[in-house]
Design an enzyme around this catalytic site. Sequence first.
Site, mmCIF file in Angstrom:
data_model
loop_
_atom_site.group_PDB
_atom_site.id
_atom_site.type_symbol
_atom_site.label_atom_id
_atom_site.label_comp_id
_atom_site.label_asym_id
_atom_site.label_seq_id
_atom_site.Cartn_x
_atom_site.Cartn_y
_atom_site.Cartn_z
ATOM 1 N N LYS A 223 1.977 -3.220 7.286
ATOM 2 C CA LYS A 223 2.195 -3.629 5.979
ATOM 3 C C LYS A 223 3.499 -3.505 5.039
ATOM 4 O O LYS A 223 3.815 -4.370 4.254
ATOM 5 C CB LYS A 223 1.189 -2.548 4.851
ATOM 6 C CG LYS A 223 -0.301 -2.871 4.966
ATOM 7 C CD LYS A 223 -0.801 -4.093 3.990
ATOM 8 C CE LYS A 223 -2.036 -4.411 4.109
ATOM 9 N NZ LYS A 223 -2.468 -5.283 2.944
ATOM 10 N N TYR B 160 -1.132 0.533 10.895
ATOM 11 C CA TYR B 160 -1.445 -0.161 9.690
ATOM 12 C C TYR B 160 -0.412 -0.157 8.818
ATOM 13 O O TYR B 160 0.292 -1.178 8.050
ATOM 14 C CB TYR B 160 -2.506 0.348 8.998
ATOM 15 C CG TYR B 160 -3.211 -0.076 7.782
ATOM 16 C CD1 TYR B 160 -3.607 -1.187 7.372
ATOM 17 C CD2 TYR B 160 -2.551 0.661 6.587
ATOM 18 C CE1 TYR B 160 -4.018 -1.556 5.986
ATOM 19 C CE2 TYR B 160 -2.908 0.505 5.259
ATOM 20 C CZ TYR B 160 -3.596 -0.766 5.018
ATOM 21 O OH TYR B 160 -3.621 -1.274 3.701
ATOM 22 N N GLU C 150 0.327 3.602 1.875
ATOM 23 C CA GLU C 150 0.499 3.989 3.207
ATOM 24 C C GLU C 150 1.917 3.788 3.781
ATOM 25 O O GLU C 150 2.268 4.454 4.656
ATOM 26 C CB GLU C 150 -0.641 3.203 4.205
ATOM 27 C CG GLU C 150 -2.054 3.785 4.258
ATOM 28 C CD GLU C 150 -2.051 5.049 5.157
ATOM 29 O OE1 GLU C 150 -1.626 5.047 6.200
ATOM 30 O OE2 GLU C 150 -2.363 6.364 4.585
ATOM 31 N N THR D 83 0.691 -1.176 -0.080
ATOM 32 C CA THR D 83 -0.088 -0.019 -0.020
ATOM 33 C C THR D 83 0.835 1.246 0.007
ATOM 34 O O THR D 83 2.004 1.224 0.566
ATOM 35 C CB THR D 83 -1.011 0.119 1.376
ATOM 36 O OG1 THR D 83 -1.407 1.549 1.332
ATOM 37 C CG2 THR D 83 -0.216 -0.361 2.580
HETATM 38 P P1 NAP Z 1 -11.335 -4.549 2.626
HETATM 39 O O1 NAP Z 1 -12.631 -4.230 1.789
HETATM 40 O O2 NAP Z 1 -11.170 -4.174 3.901
HETATM 41 O O3 NAP Z 1 -11.208 -6.364 2.608
HETATM 42 C C1 NAP Z 1 -10.316 -6.729 3.642
HETATM 43 C C2 NAP Z 1 -10.538 -8.425 3.561
HETATM 44 O O4 NAP Z 1 -9.743 -8.958 4.398
HETATM 45 C C3 NAP Z 1 -11.998 -8.741 3.925
HETATM 46 O O5 NAP Z 1 -12.556 -9.790 3.000
HETATM 47 C C4 NAP Z 1 -12.033 -9.342 5.285
HETATM 48 O O6 NAP Z 1 -12.817 -10.163 5.786
HETATM 49 C C5 NAP Z 1 -10.563 -9.768 5.101
HETATM 50 N N1 NAP Z 1 -9.879 -10.149 6.215
HETATM 51 C C6 NAP Z 1 -9.710 -9.433 7.407
HETATM 52 N N2 NAP Z 1 -8.957 -10.147 8.491
HETATM 53 C C7 NAP Z 1 -9.015 -11.356 8.041
HETATM 54 C C8 NAP Z 1 -8.294 -12.422 8.723
HETATM 55 N N3 NAP Z 1 -7.760 -12.364 9.951
HETATM 56 N N4 NAP Z 1 -8.133 -13.541 7.961
HETATM 57 C C9 NAP Z 1 -8.759 -13.710 6.720
HETATM 58 N N5 NAP Z 1 -9.477 -12.780 6.187
HETATM 59 C C10 NAP Z 1 -9.419 -11.574 6.912
HETATM 60 O O7 NAP Z 1 -10.054 -4.096 1.971
HETATM 61 P P2 NAP Z 1 -9.966 -3.734 0.420
HETATM 62 O O8 NAP Z 1 -10.234 -2.440 0.073
HETATM 63 O O9 NAP Z 1 -10.375 -4.656 -0.642
HETATM 64 O O10 NAP Z 1 -8.245 -3.945 0.139
HETATM 65 C C11 NAP Z 1 -7.725 -5.274 -0.128
HETATM 66 C C12 NAP Z 1 -6.165 -5.275 0.424
HETATM 67 O O11 NAP Z 1 -5.427 -4.515 -0.397
HETATM 68 C C13 NAP Z 1 -5.946 -5.277 1.926
HETATM 69 O O12 NAP Z 1 -4.932 -5.837 2.248
HETATM 70 C C14 NAP Z 1 -5.675 -3.576 1.903
HETATM 71 O O13 NAP Z 1 -4.985 -3.537 2.927
HETATM 72 C C15 NAP Z 1 -4.951 -3.329 0.640
HETATM 73 N N6 NAP Z 1 -5.010 -2.201 -0.040
HETATM 74 C C16 NAP Z 1 -6.120 -1.480 -0.244
HETATM 75 C C17 NAP Z 1 -5.987 -0.161 -0.801
HETATM 76 C C18 NAP Z 1 -7.373 0.461 -1.145
HETATM 77 O O14 NAP Z 1 -7.294 1.651 -1.315
HETATM 78 N N7 NAP Z 1 -8.645 0.027 -1.037
HETATM 79 C C19 NAP Z 1 -4.832 0.557 -1.001
HETATM 80 C C20 NAP Z 1 -3.680 -0.454 -0.962
HETATM 81 C C21 NAP Z 1 -3.754 -1.535 -0.508
HETATM 82 P P3 NAP Z 1 -14.248 -9.915 6.518
HETATM 83 O O15 NAP Z 1 -15.034 -9.660 5.256
HETATM 84 O O16 NAP Z 1 -14.459 -11.168 7.323
HETATM 85 O O17 NAP Z 1 -14.040 -8.683 7.248
HETATM 86 N N1 GDD Z 2 -11.967 7.508 7.094
HETATM 87 C C1 GDD Z 2 -12.155 8.926 7.173
HETATM 88 N N2 GDD Z 2 -13.418 9.270 7.705
HETATM 89 N N3 GDD Z 2 -11.197 9.345 6.828
HETATM 90 C C2 GDD Z 2 -11.430 10.789 6.856
HETATM 91 C C3 GDD Z 2 -12.382 11.408 7.596
HETATM 92 C C4 GDD Z 2 -13.393 10.555 7.896
HETATM 93 O O1 GDD Z 2 -14.417 11.346 8.433
HETATM 94 N N4 GDD Z 2 -12.074 12.764 7.263
HETATM 95 C C5 GDD Z 2 -11.120 13.137 6.633
HETATM 96 N N5 GDD Z 2 -10.635 11.958 6.357
HETATM 97 C C6 GDD Z 2 -9.023 11.740 5.752
HETATM 98 C C7 GDD Z 2 -8.247 10.931 6.586
HETATM 99 O O2 GDD Z 2 -7.769 11.513 7.582
HETATM 100 C C8 GDD Z 2 -7.339 10.496 5.495
HETATM 101 O O3 GDD Z 2 -6.266 11.574 5.191
HETATM 102 C C9 GDD Z 2 -8.127 10.404 4.431
HETATM 103 O O4 GDD Z 2 -9.361 10.978 4.373
HETATM 104 C C10 GDD Z 2 -8.349 9.021 3.579
HETATM 105 O O5 GDD Z 2 -8.750 8.252 4.651
HETATM 106 P P1 GDD Z 2 -9.603 6.756 4.429
HETATM 107 O O6 GDD Z 2 -10.559 6.901 3.340
HETATM 108 O O7 GDD Z 2 -9.841 6.189 5.701
HETATM 109 O O8 GDD Z 2 -8.207 6.002 3.632
HETATM 110 P P2 GDD Z 2 -6.730 5.750 4.003
HETATM 111 O O9 GDD Z 2 -5.885 6.698 2.966
HETATM 112 O O10 GDD Z 2 -6.435 6.169 5.277
HETATM 113 O O11 GDD Z 2 -6.510 4.299 3.735
HETATM 114 C C11 GDD Z 2 -6.863 3.656 2.400
HETATM 115 O O12 GDD Z 2 -5.812 3.755 1.651
HETATM 116 C C12 GDD Z 2 -4.790 2.907 1.831
HETATM 117 C C13 GDD Z 2 -3.663 3.351 0.593
HETATM 118 O O13 GDD Z 2 -3.149 4.386 0.749
HETATM 119 C C14 GDD Z 2 -7.196 2.157 2.991
HETATM 120 O O14 GDD Z 2 -7.772 1.572 1.961
HETATM 121 C C15 GDD Z 2 -6.009 1.471 3.218
HETATM 122 O O15 GDD Z 2 -6.234 -0.079 3.359
HETATM 123 C C16 GDD Z 2 -4.989 1.582 1.973
HETATM 124 O O16 GDD Z 2 -3.730 0.755 2.098
#
Ligand code: NAP
Ligand code: GDD
Length: 337
Positions: free
Chosen positions: A151, A147, A125, A123
Amino acid sequence: MKTALITGITGQDGSYLADFLLSKGYSVYGLVRRKSKLDFNNAEHLKDKVHFIFGDMTDQASLIRAMEIANPDEVYNLAAQSFVTASWETPLSTADINAIGVTNILETIRLIKPKARFYQASTSEMFGKVQEIPQKESTPFYPRSPYGVSKLYGHWITKNYRESYGLYACSGILFNHESERRGEEFVTRKISTAVAKIKCGKQDILELGNLDAKRDWGHSEDYIKAMWLMLQQETPDDFVIATGENHSIREFVELAFKEVDIEIEWHGLGAKEYATFKGTDKAVVRVNPQFYRPAEVETLLGDPSKAESDLGWKREVSFLELVKRMVDHDLKWIQKS
Ligand code: NAP
Ligand code: GDD
């Protein structure tokens, strides 16, 4: 026919990836956690198409069992405690799942099927307090949350197993990607559902934290294609996946309300109580420090040029289209409910 095992299949990316692999003729297995109530979340529509295996990233025995049942050609490790805010509340289980969990699955692959190709969900992050703009594969890491730290371990252990044991193991360093299936606590979905509820008269006010943070936002459906492409190359490597443009939370809010023709009344810190403003026909968006983070990632901007040139990957959904799709989806959802 190829076989894939997806951890995190009930999540946003896992469910889109399963749709995509099924469309390519794969046989798909998905690891799901047992909960008190059977809940397939985003994978509900996949129940008849995917083989679900109960397991947990923190339970290596269950991963061994899953590998033996699926015997996959490709393993996509998308499971994680993925909400940054929650990682300060549950730092140890976040590390167990996101860091040690990766070693659990890599060891399982090494022991049971070392020829299986492995994708790790790294990620942006990990760049945290950014050391370079834009961020690319060679940019030094500086994670800012439990987090991000967890990662980073997952990222390095993946590289280490590639170098130590010759596994075909890749990390995709994915920047934020959202969708209609995004969890509701993430900021984009929190905004799109609030906009829909306010439009339908079911919510009064939207409270957010840091409005000035900037993210490089794409659509999940574009990003899961990059995961697949990474596992189809001759040699394993790590890639940044991003759009190359970033926007503030404030901009996302503005575009989302514009989509439903509602004007915004901004209330910054120290604004009078909301009650004073009731009756306005504008939407009230208010800063609430409750949503600030102990350490913030202020800005992320990725450089996807390596993925574009080596994988032939390109994002298709623009930022505007992303906002529109999320708001339209939530509007229909709220109207129906
Ligand atoms: P998500 O919607 O939060 O999905 C996370 C998945 O992990 C869910 O299916 C959850 O299952 C499962 N999980 C959590 N803890 C587990 C455990 N102990 N054992 C088995 N399964 C478990 O996340 P996403 O947005 O699809 O992201 C997918 C991956 O990419 C994650 O690793 C995230 O950190 C990474 N990532 C995401 C982003 C982004 O912007 N979306 C960016 C960079 C990296 P439940 O349904 O049971 O909770
Ligand atoms: N969640 C949330 N809620 N975020 C807020 C809010 C609020 O009310 N107000 C402002 N923010 C700001 C957070 O402080 C952060 O700077 C930004 O919005 C994005 O927050 P999130 O949408 O929670 O995502 P993230 O960037 O922290 O993390 C996501 O992206 C990562 C990749 O860069 C997640 O999907 C991570 O799993 C992923 O790795």
